[in-house]
Each structure stands twice: as C-alpha cells, then as structure tokens.
Design a protein around this motif. Structure first.
Motif, mmCIF file in Angstrom:
data_model
loop_
_atom_site.group_PDB
_atom_site.id
_atom_site.type_symbol
_atom_site.label_atom_id
_atom_site.label_comp_id
_atom_site.label_asym_id
_atom_site.label_seq_id
_atom_site.Cartn_x
_atom_site.Cartn_y
_atom_site.Cartn_z
ATOM 1 N N ALA A 1 51.276 7.777 60.874
ATOM 2 C CA ALA A 1 50.228 7.966 59.873
ATOM 3 C C ALA A 1 48.883 7.709 60.542
ATOM 4 N N VAL A 2 47.821 8.200 59.917
ATOM 5 C CA VAL A 2 46.463 7.913 60.356
ATOM 6 C C VAL A 2 45.745 7.192 59.218
ATOM 7 N N GLU A 3 44.815 6.337 59.587
ATOM 8 C CA GLU A 3 44.136 5.477 58.607
ATOM 9 C C GLU A 3 42.629 5.649 58.701
ATOM 10 N N GLY A 4 41.988 5.581 57.555
ATOM 11 C CA GLY A 4 40.530 5.647 57.480
ATOM 12 C C GLY A 4 39.866 4.416 58.083
ATOM 13 N N ALA A 5 38.602 4.264 57.779
ATOM 14 C CA ALA A 5 37.783 3.203 58.376
ATOM 15 C C ALA A 5 38.322 1.813 58.069
ATOM 16 N N ASN A 6 38.159 0.936 59.043
ATOM 17 C CA ASN A 6 38.613 -0.443 58.916
ATOM 18 C C ASN A 6 37.464 -1.333 58.448
ATOM 19 N N ARG B 1 56.630 2.785 66.291
ATOM 20 C CA ARG B 1 55.755 3.857 65.809
ATOM 21 C C ARG B 1 54.386 3.305 65.471
ATOM 22 N N LEU B 2 53.391 4.178 65.405
ATOM 23 C CA LEU B 2 51.991 3.781 65.296
ATOM 24 C C LEU B 2 51.335 4.275 64.021
ATOM 25 N N LEU B 3 50.631 3.377 63.347
ATOM 26 C CA LEU B 3 49.645 3.731 62.336
ATOM 27 C C LEU B 3 48.317 3.712 63.082
ATOM 28 N N ALA B 4 47.719 4.876 63.282
ATOM 29 C CA ALA B 4 46.507 5.011 64.090
ATOM 30 C C ALA B 4 45.268 4.884 63.218
ATOM 31 N N GLN B 5 44.501 3.827 63.457
ATOM 32 C CA GLN B 5 43.238 3.643 62.762
ATOM 33 C C GLN B 5 42.216 4.512 63.491
ATOM 34 N N MET B 6 41.515 5.362 62.744
ATOM 35 C CA MET B 6 40.776 6.489 63.322
ATOM 36 C C MET B 6 39.274 6.303 63.462
ATOM 37 N N VAL C 1 46.173 7.491 55.333
ATOM 38 C CA VAL C 1 46.053 6.214 54.638
ATOM 39 C C VAL C 1 44.579 5.955 54.371
ATOM 40 N N GLY C 2 44.300 5.421 53.207
ATOM 41 C CA GLY C 2 42.924 5.134 52.840
ATOM 42 C C GLY C 2 42.327 4.012 53.671
ATOM 43 N N PRO C 3 41.036 3.792 53.503
ATOM 44 C CA PRO C 3 40.355 2.740 54.257
ATOM 45 C C PRO C 3 40.773 1.354 53.783
ATOM 46 N N SER C 4 40.600 0.383 54.668
ATOM 47 C CA SER C 4 40.797 -1.007 54.267
ATOM 48 C C SER C 4 39.434 -1.573 53.871
ATOM 49 N N LEU C 5 39.448 -2.426 52.876
ATOM 50 C CA LEU C 5 38.220 -3.054 52.407
ATOM 51 C C LEU C 5 38.397 -4.564 52.380
ATOM 52 N N VAL C 6 37.317 -5.281 52.585
ATOM 53 C CA VAL C 6 37.364 -6.736 52.634
ATOM 54 C C VAL C 6 37.098 -7.359 51.276
ATOM 55 N N PHE C 7 36.080 -6.883 50.586
ATOM 56 C CA PHE C 7 35.596 -7.574 49.396
ATOM 57 C C PHE C 7 36.359 -7.135 48.151
ATOM 58 N N SER C 8 37.534 -7.739 47.984
ATOM 59 C CA SER C 8 38.364 -7.411 46.829
ATOM 60 C C SER C 8 38.347 -8.518 45.785
ATOM 61 N N ARG D 1 48.189 7.571 50.906
ATOM 62 C CA ARG D 1 48.624 6.199 50.682
ATOM 63 C C ARG D 1 47.399 5.305 50.590
ATOM 64 N N GLY D 2 47.522 4.269 49.772
ATOM 65 C CA GLY D 2 46.457 3.287 49.681
ATOM 66 C C GLY D 2 46.555 2.276 50.807
ATOM 67 N N ASN D 3 45.653 1.317 50.797
ATOM 68 C CA ASN D 3 45.572 0.315 51.858
ATOM 69 C C ASN D 3 45.081 -0.983 51.238
ATOM 70 N N LEU D 4 45.638 -2.081 51.654
ATOM 71 C CA LEU D 4 45.229 -3.372 51.123
ATOM 72 C C LEU D 4 45.205 -4.387 52.244
ATOM 73 N N HIS D 5 44.084 -5.068 52.393
ATOM 74 C CA HIS D 5 43.971 -6.176 53.311
ATOM 75 C C HIS D 5 43.715 -7.433 52.482
ATOM 76 N N PRO D 6 44.777 -8.110 52.051
ATOM 77 C CA PRO D 6 44.571 -9.310 51.250
ATOM 78 C C PRO D 6 44.139 -10.479 52.152
#
Length: 181
Positions: free
Chosen positions: A103-108, A72-77, A147-154, A173-178
């Motif tokens: 699911a669909v995801e906000g900006a990467n 299955r796919l999480l589609a980044q939009m 799904v919310g956007p992923s952010l880099v500067f955490s 849903r939230g999103n985390l790119h650690p």
C-alpha cells in the motif's frame, strides 16, 4: 448465558501487526541494517512502514532484502512539501519495488510538521488528491490501496480530522496515529 468466543488462528494476529521503521535515519540504530533485519526476522514481522526516498537506491536494496524475507512495505510517499520531481521519484521507487509494496500512504503528520500553518488543510488535501490520482493513473500501481494521511491532533477541538474534512474520495483506507498521554 455466556457466549463462546470464536477461536482464531494465532497466525492471523501475527499477520495483522506491522512495525514502523526508519531506514533513512542512518545516524540512529537503523544505520545497522544487518541488526534491524535480524530483529525483524526474529520477531516474525511481516509488514513494515517506512518513508520512501525516490533517489535512494541503497534504501531500495535494503527494502528488497526485507522483501526477500517475506516482509511487505507500506510506503509513506512524502509530504505536500515534496517537489514534483521527488514525487515522481517516489512513484518510480514504488514501481521498482514491485510486489513487496502492499500500500502507499499520504503525508505523515502534516498537521504537526507544517507548524499548524493556516494553509496545512489545503496542502494536505491537495497532496492526498495528487497521490490518489497518481496511483489510479498508473497501470502498474492502481491495484495498490491508498492509505490516508496520518494526523497528530486528534484530541484537540476541533481535531485535525474536523479541520481536514471528508477526503474519502482520495483513499481506500483510513489512518490513525493514536498518541495516548
């Protein structure tokens, strides 16, 4: 006294793992779709994340092939820079892919891609609001989690999350790119 851990089926863990793929990067190892598909099946992968390309029928064919394998796919939009026609095409592609999209995801990583432009926060918020409203306004899509956007500067102060503020009304849903290290 020690407490016993509750045993869980290993299958439950396997179903919690996803792999980020880049089928649009044909000039990389992803260009060998037969090999990518074989490796995903070999690993038992059930969930992938990829950026959707509205007008790329060849990508949709490959995604449908993965869907036929039970993946299955999480589609980044796309991103705030995506023009309205591309946004409509992204939504049409998700509708066309049907049940394989989970699911669909906000900006990467727009906080990075934008070059930390002072405008990035407003752009990100507007894009996430657009995505939420587009999905909720479509009878064919409204059951999909957004799904919310992923952010880099955490790790910076303030973090990108601090700068972006509360966008919870535009996501399920939230999103985390650690990025350790």
């Amino acid at each position: 006294s020690a407490s016993a851990a509750i045993a869980r089926p290993a299958d439950r863990f396997v179903d919690s793992v996803g792999v980020n793929i880049h089928l649009l990067a044909g000039d990389t190892g992803y260009g060998d779709f037969a090999l990518v598909r074989a490796r995903l099946r070999e690993l038992g992968v059930r969930h992938v994340r990829d950026g959707i390309c509205g007008g790329c029928d060849w990508q949709h064919e490959r995604l449908r092939a993965l869907g036929g394998d039970g993946i299955r796919l999480l589609a980044q939009m796309g991103s705030p820079a995506s023009p309205p026609t591309a946004r409509r095409e992204h939504l049409a592609a998700v509708r066309q892919l049907g049940r394989m999209v989970e699911a669909v995801e906000g900006a990467n990583e727009w906080d990075l891609v934008s070059g930390r432009s002072p405008a990035w926060v407003g752009q990100e918020r507007a894009f996430q609001e657009w995505l939420w409203n587009a999905v909720q306004g479509s009878p064919a899509l409204r059951e999909l989690p957004v799904v919310g956007p992923s952010l880099v500067f955490s790790w910076t102060r303030p973090t990108s999350w601090d700068e972006l503020g509360d966008i919870s009304r535009w996501l399920d849903r939230g999103n985390l790119h650690p990025y350790p290290g």
